[in-house]
Scaffold this active site. Structure first.
Site, PDB file in Angstrom:
ATOM      1  N   LYS A  28       0.819  -1.218   0.000  1.00 50.64           N
ATOM      2  CA  LYS A  28       0.000   0.000   0.000  1.00 50.64           C
ATOM      3  C   LYS A  28       0.852   1.268   0.000  1.00 50.64           C
ATOM      4  CE  LYS A  28      -0.432   0.501   4.969  1.00 50.64           C
ATOM      5  NZ  LYS A  28      -1.290   0.869   6.087  1.00 50.64           N
ATOM      6  N   THR A  29       2.032   1.235   0.660  1.00 43.11           N
ATOM      7  CA  THR A  29       2.870   2.440   0.682  1.00 43.11           C
ATOM      8  C   THR A  29       3.328   2.791  -0.722  1.00 43.11           C
ATOM      9  OG1 THR A  29       3.619   1.893   2.923  1.00 43.11           O
ATOM     10  CG2 THR A  29       4.890   3.531   1.706  1.00 43.11           C
ATOM     11  N   ASP A 214      -4.075   7.232   5.353  1.00 46.68           N
ATOM     12  CA  ASP A 214      -3.660   5.844   5.509  1.00 46.68           C
ATOM     13  C   ASP A 214      -4.218   5.297   6.827  1.00 46.68           C
ATOM     14  OD1 ASP A 214      -2.418   3.451   5.049  1.00 46.68           O
ATOM     15  OD2 ASP A 214      -0.417   4.138   5.623  1.00 46.68           O
ATOM     16  N   GLU A 215      -4.312   3.985   6.931  1.00 45.41           N
ATOM     17  CA  GLU A 215      -4.812   3.309   8.145  1.00 45.41           C
ATOM     18  C   GLU A 215      -6.160   3.893   8.576  1.00 45.41           C
ATOM     19  OE1 GLU A 215      -3.341   0.739   8.989  1.00 45.41           O
ATOM     20  OE2 GLU A 215      -1.179   0.914   8.713  1.00 45.41           O
ATOM     21  N   GLN A 245      -7.801  -5.206   9.986  1.00 45.23           N
ATOM     22  CA  GLN A 245      -6.710  -4.867  10.899  1.00 45.23           C
ATOM     23  C   GLN A 245      -7.083  -3.704  11.833  1.00 45.23           C
ATOM     24  OE1 GLN A 245      -2.508  -5.213   9.470  1.00 45.23           O
ATOM     25  NE2 GLN A 245      -3.433  -5.192   7.441  1.00 45.23           N
ATOM     26  N   ARG A 597       2.141 -10.969  10.495  1.00 48.30           N
ATOM     27  CA  ARG A 597       3.470 -10.368  10.682  1.00 48.30           C
ATOM     28  C   ARG A 597       4.563 -11.299  10.164  1.00 48.30           C
ATOM     29  NH1 ARG A 597       2.016  -6.134  10.005  1.00 48.30           N
ATOM     30  NH2 ARG A 597       0.062  -7.215   9.613  1.00 48.30           N
TER      31      ARG A 597
END
Length: 730
Positions: A28-29, A214-215, A245, A597
């Site tokens: 996504k970044t 973002d997020e 998430q 993770r």
């Protein structure tokens, strides 16, 4: 790496509302960077772009990558956290709300000290009315934009609510008197500033024609309001997030913000980024199996072009101590086969679970570090020095002034300070002003000279207009605080002096960074940076040690080898979630975060019993394990059952899978008698290489060995725990 089709869709949709559902590890970044570059290349002015993230580290990465991608134009883009963006807005116009632009920012510790002082003044018992609980209620009120008056009108049914309402009122007044904001105020005041000033709202709506957040699943109500207000004019509003998430409900985050985005913007374009570039196929199938049990989700399925990789190993052990020993076995075997300690992360649901793991690591001399422990900026001596800088920046900051007025000792006793505080209240002045006029108050005659000397020093520093690093040098020289700590006998006190000097490194780094970004470094700016600093900012991925952290702390990170401990009912998921469907769904999202993770290897642990909070508990394995597809798991059962027989486990699943072969777990090796360890004996260690015993001290049927390893230096090991890794070579 070239963009995939879905990423291309997200990058190329530049106008109108856009919802990017970005699964874990889906790049996504990269999409954010490329989308901003696309906007600039298509003619959008960089200063018309706002990009908001949740950590300074993420914001820093975006700025750095944007500079590489689009050059100097990146400097004009507003990229930062919600808090840092709002601080920029407030520094410009907070005077419209009655504050000075040199306001201080109070962290959680500062807020508690303010509240405890108020409770003491009103004789409120902290046992009956815990400060943390009060501040939590105040935070919830601010999230709803409720003023103290509005809160009192809505919450007056119990004595506790009435107390909170009264404390909220006095707490906000204390912040106002100190020209200070707590973390919640930063965003609330920015929202209120825009709500009450149409010209400012119009200015920022016009300025930020393209907004990206973002997020987005982690936004709370007031953050949602801020974003919605700013995006309302042009509606070029792109939100990136993953409803699977959303794990910060306890902080006020509401997953409904992302779930309802399409209701707010019916014409929104939706892109699902489901290709994962991080984890193996097996790990992703496990994660999909867990999260698919949630009902409140927009839905997506992670997949990868990578191989399935090895199966997830589930370890069933007797106790929490057995869990620690097994983890040491696991780590040492991998290190012996060439792995690095830094590849490992041990994740747990609550901090208390780290104790057993830490004990095992210490006994086996396995280097580890805890993310979320005492930060550099939280150390007492550093808070003292920051308090000096805060008072230089904002003399009205009484909380920080009280911390330093007699640090180091200036013979200004507590009684004199309380007298000065009473005079400040009586005369409607700040404490700093009272100290400045000590000569005018007979009650302060005995400490007048000391107070005057302190104020003269502070005024001189403030008026010096020196560069920040030189100002700090001058502060150390004037206060002689390093010399004060070095005069103490305790080694930890001498270390405090070194920490105080080390703070200058942070100042110099801030100055260099600001100059490099074309900004003027200021004391305000440095204090803001420190105030908005988070635990993840201190995480060093290169340090060669095992990382221990809560699952909440691990969000945004990734590791080759992840160990999840305590996957048991009433631990993970937590006890409360059993009765609250929303909490259970969040616990499941938290488990999903933990699993994703892992890049290559995932290990999960359940214990038949464990000691937690001083009590031994017996819990069933977590329901989340049953939600993992059975063919994703290898099960190693190391329990010694009494009573009911263990569930039948296929023989082929009771072994480790490694390098394409099966190998029995190291814990199944027969226990060997201890050799007669003597100084001078040469040993070989699986992870630390060759070394020589310096001393061997008998301890309760065991030996405490001190070994000087040729490459890894001196280590202390308990022989029984270390025997499976040691070989006597001479």
């Amino acid at each position: 790496m070239p963009l995939n089709d879905k990423q291309h869709q997200a990058v190329n949709h530049v106008d109108g509302p856009l919802l990017i559902l970005a699964g874990a590890g889906s790049g996504k970044t990269t999409v954010l960077i490329e989308r901003i570059a696309k906007l600039v290349e298509s003619g959008v002015k960089p200063y018309n772009i706002l990009a908001i993230t949740f950590t300074n580290k993420a914001a820093g990465e975006i700025k750095e990558r944007l500079e590489k991608r689009i050059g100097e134009a990146a400097a004009s883009i507003w990229a930062g956290t919600f808090h840092s963006i709002c601080v920029r807005i407030l520094r410009r116009d907070i005077d419209r709300l009655g504050f000075s632009r040199s306001f201080s920012i109070y962290d959680a510790d500062d807020s508690q000290r303010v509240l405890k002082s108020i409770m003491k003044d009103f004789n409120i018992d902290q046992n009956d009315c815990p400060p943390r609980a009060v501040l939590s209620e105040i935070s919830k009120a601010k999230d709803k934009l409720l003023s103290p008056y509005e809160y009192a009108q809505l919450h007056n049914e119990t004595v506790f609510e009435e107390q909170i309402a009264e404390l909220y009122k006095h707490y906000q007044q204390a912040l106002c008197d100190a020209n200070a904001l707590d973390f919640d105020d930063i965003i609330c005041h920015a929202v209120n500033l825009l709500l009450t000033n149409d010209d400012l709202l119009e200015y920022y709506r016009e300025k930020f024609r393209y907004i990206m957040i973002d997020e987005y699943q982690d936004t709370n109500h007031v953050q949602y309001l801020l974003a919605s207000m700013l995006a309302d004019k042009y509606k070029n509003f792109c939100v990136v997030g993953d409803d699977d998430q959303s794990i910060y409900r306890f902080r006020g985050a509401t997953v409904e913000n992302i779930l309802s985005f399409q209701e707010q913007y019916p014409d929104a374009f939706v892109v699902r980024l489901e290709e994962n570039y991080r984890s193996t196929g097996t790990i992703l199938r496990a994660a999909n199996g867990i999260i698919s049990q949630n009902s409140k989700r927009l839905g997506k399925t992670l997949w990868t072009s990578q191989s399935d990789g090895e199966k997830i190993t589930r370890y069933c052990v007797d106790t929490g101590d057995s869990e620690g020993a097994m983890i040491c076995n696991l780590v040492m075997e991998a290190v012996g086969d060439g792995a690095q300690l830094s590849e490992f992360a041990v994740l747990y649901r609550v901090n208390a679970q780290s104790r057993g793991i830490e004990d095992a690591f210490r006994r086996n001399a396995i280097p580890y570090r805890i993310v979320g422990g005492t930060r550099f900026f939280d150390r007492m001596e550093i808070r003292d020095m920051l308090a000096y800088l805060h008072v230089l920046n904002n003399p009205s900051d009484t909380l920080r002034l009280l911390r330093i007025v007699n640090t180091p000792s200036r013979k200004i006793g507590q009684t004199s300070i309380e007298t000065a505080q009473n005079l400040a209240t009586q005369d409607g002045l700040s404490l700093y002003e009272i100290l400045s006029r000590a000569y005018a108050y007979p009650e302060l005659s005995r400490v007048q000279n000391a107070m005057t000397k302190f104020i003269t020093m502070m005024d001189g520093l403030r008026d010096s207009h020196l560069p920040l690093d030189e100002l700090y040098d001058n502060l150390l020289n004037k206060t002689q605080i390093c010399e004060y700590w070095e005069s103490k006998e305790e080694p930890k006190d001498k270390e405090r002096a070194n920490n105080i000097r080390e703070l200058k490194s942070s100042i110099v780094a801030y100055v260099e960074r600001s100059v490099g970004e074309g900004e003027v470094p200021t004391l305000n700016g440095f204090l803001e940076e420190v105030a908005l600093f988070t635990d993840l900012e201190e995480y060093d991925a290169a340090a060669d040690s095992v990382v221990l952290m809560t699952v909440h702390s691990a969000k945004g990170l990734e590791f080759d080898r992840v160990i999840i401990v305590g996957l048991e009912e009433n631990i993970f998921p937590s006890p409360r979630s059993t009765y609250e469907p929303e909490s259970l769904e969040e616990e499941r999202r938290l488990c999903y975060v933990a699993v994703t993770r892992a890049r290559k290897h995932l290990h999960i642990f359940t214990a038949q019993s464990r000691m937690l909070y001083g009590q031994t508990t017996f819990n069933k394995p977590s329901r989340f394990i049953d939600e993992i597809p059975e063919d994703c798991l290898n099960v190693l059962d190391n329990r010694q059952f009494v009573g009911d027989a263990p569930p039948r486990i296929p023989q082929t699943e009771q072994r480790f899978r490694q390098n394409g072969t099966h190998r029995s777990a190291p814990s199944t090796k027969p226990v060997q008698p201890l050799p007669d360890f003597q100084p001078g004996m040469r040993l070989a260690h699986t992870a630390f290489g060759n070394g020589m015993i310096i001393s061997a001290r008998p301890m309760g049927g065991d030996y405490l060995l001190e070994i000087e390893f040729d490459e890894k230096g001196k280590k202390r090991l308990m022989a029984k725990s270390a025997m499976q890794y040691l070989t006597v070579v001479g």
